[in-house]
Design an enzyme around this catalytic site. Structure first.
Site, PDB file in Angstrom:
ATOM      1  N   LYS A 181       0.793  -1.355  -0.071  1.00 25.61           N
ATOM      2  CA  LYS A 181      -0.261  -0.253   0.145  1.00 25.61           C
ATOM      3  C   LYS A 181       0.807   1.026   0.181  1.00 25.61           C
ATOM      4  CE  LYS A 181      -1.822  -1.854   3.476  1.00 25.61           C
ATOM      5  NZ  LYS A 181      -2.347  -2.291   4.849  1.00 25.61           N
ATOM      6  N   THR A 214      -8.963   9.417   7.907  1.00 24.28           N
ATOM      7  CA  THR A 214      -8.272   8.248   7.193  1.00 24.28           C
ATOM      8  C   THR A 214      -8.277   6.804   8.049  1.00 24.28           C
ATOM      9  OG1 THR A 214      -6.097   8.860   7.202  1.00 24.28           O
ATOM     10  CG2 THR A 214      -7.315   9.433   5.319  1.00 24.28           C
ATOM     11  N   THR A 217      -8.135   2.774   7.501  1.00 22.50           N
ATOM     12  CA  THR A 217      -8.219   2.229   5.910  1.00 22.50           C
ATOM     13  C   THR A 217      -7.382   1.064   5.847  1.00 22.50           C
ATOM     14  OG1 THR A 217      -6.238   3.717   5.973  1.00 22.50           O
ATOM     15  CG2 THR A 217      -8.467   4.644   4.998  1.00 22.50           C
ATOM     16  N   GLY A 218      -6.403   0.564   6.329  1.00 22.10           N
ATOM     17  CA  GLY A 218      -5.503  -0.592   6.137  1.00 22.10           C
ATOM     18  C   GLY A 218      -6.493  -1.712   6.512  1.00 22.10           C
ATOM     19  N   CYS A 219      -7.144  -1.654   7.841  1.00 26.22           N
ATOM     20  CA  CYS A 219      -8.052  -2.659   8.424  1.00 26.22           C
ATOM     21  C   CYS A 219      -9.251  -2.925   7.187  1.00 26.22           C
ATOM     22  CB  CYS A 219      -8.622  -2.292   9.572  1.00 26.22           C
ATOM     23  SG  CYS A 219      -7.365  -1.976  10.861  1.00 26.22           S
TER      24      CYS A 219
END
Length: 274
Positions: A181, A214, A217-219
């Site tokens: 990412k 934000t 976002t990764g989860c």
């Protein structure tokens, strides 16, 4: 009188920490599963006291409790896809890896929560080593951010070319498709992700969303990929659909609290009210 749903509903399992502020962790994962009409189940690894300003306390659950949660879901309900998030310490990571080895999931997305998007290391070196050696090689996909990819590859990442080189290095080490990412990069590379499956690279870019909110976002991305896999999608289309979902959720992010708010996981409901 109520009627139960007779058709088969896919099930996804999140193995992660609890975010009391509701923006990330299992709270974000379960909302993401629900958005995709996938039944969400969970195994909580730790409980955090946090809000939009930060984390003030983290308490790990006993390893036996984490294992019991996984076994309870697996043995009765079944799991079409699973994702891991914050596993916190070496003992929990090793236990989860053993569970996956003993009872493999058809689809496993590993979000290797080791370093924050700002570069702060979240787990110790022993935990990172166990994650790299025991859990990641069993994954269907691993989704590191820029800093996590640097740790896994041993390469400095400052550009898209660096991301491609790191993806190849990580694949050579663990033999697992990887999605790096690029949210931590700047300029034209900002928000661009690199996917590599050992044969080809794909560059994924969607509309850049200008928002300070934000959190999660990764989860959310990893959970959305797991949900798509539970629904029967192939891996790369699942990634594309998940990235589109995250972009839409960012476009409807929630300005909650005094700090960084979460993405709008349930944005269609917000649109309905407008």
């Amino acid at each position: 009188m109520t009627n139960s749903i007779s058709r088969s509903i896919p099930v996804a399992l999140t193995i992660a920490g609890s975010d009391s502020g509701g923006g990330a962790g299992i709270q974000a994962d379960l909302r993401t599963f629900a958005f995709h009409c996938v039944h969400g189940t969970s195994a909580i690894t730790c409980v955090t006291a946090q809000n939009t300003l930060g984390v003030t306390r983290v308490d790990a659950l006993p390893v036996e409790a984490v294992i019991a949660q996984i076994e309870a879901v697996r043995s009765d309900i079944g799991v079409q896809a699973a994702k891991t998030g914050m596993l916190l310490n070496p003992s929990i990571i090793a236990a989860v890896a053993q569970q996956v080895k003993d009872y493999p999931f058809a689809n496993l997305v590993v979000d290797p929560v080791m370093v924050s998007r700002t570069g702060a290391q979240l787990i110790d070196d022993e935990a990172i080593a166990i994650l790299r050696e025991q859990l990641i090689p069993q994954a269907t996909l691993v989704t590191p951010n820029r800093y996590e990819a640097q740790i896994l590859s041993g390469l400095l990442i400052q550009s898209l070319d660096d991301m491609r080189a790191a993806a190849q290095r990580i694949y050579q080490q663990v033999g697992v498709p990887i999605l790096i990412k690029g949210g931590g990069l700047s300029g034209a590379a900002r928000g661009v992700d690199i996917w590599f499956d050992g044969k080809r690279y794909e560059t994924l870019k969607t509309t850049t969303v200008e928002t300070p909110h934000t959190h999660g976002t990764g989860c959310t991305l990893a959970a959305a990929i797991a949900a798509q896999l539970a629904l029967g999608q192939d891996l790369f289309p699942a990634i594309q659909l998940a990235k589109t979902y995250v972009t839409q959720a960012l476009q409807h992010a929630l300005a909650l609290g005094q700090g960084t708010g979460p993405v709008g996981h349930f944005f269609p409901l917000l649109l309905h009210e407008e």
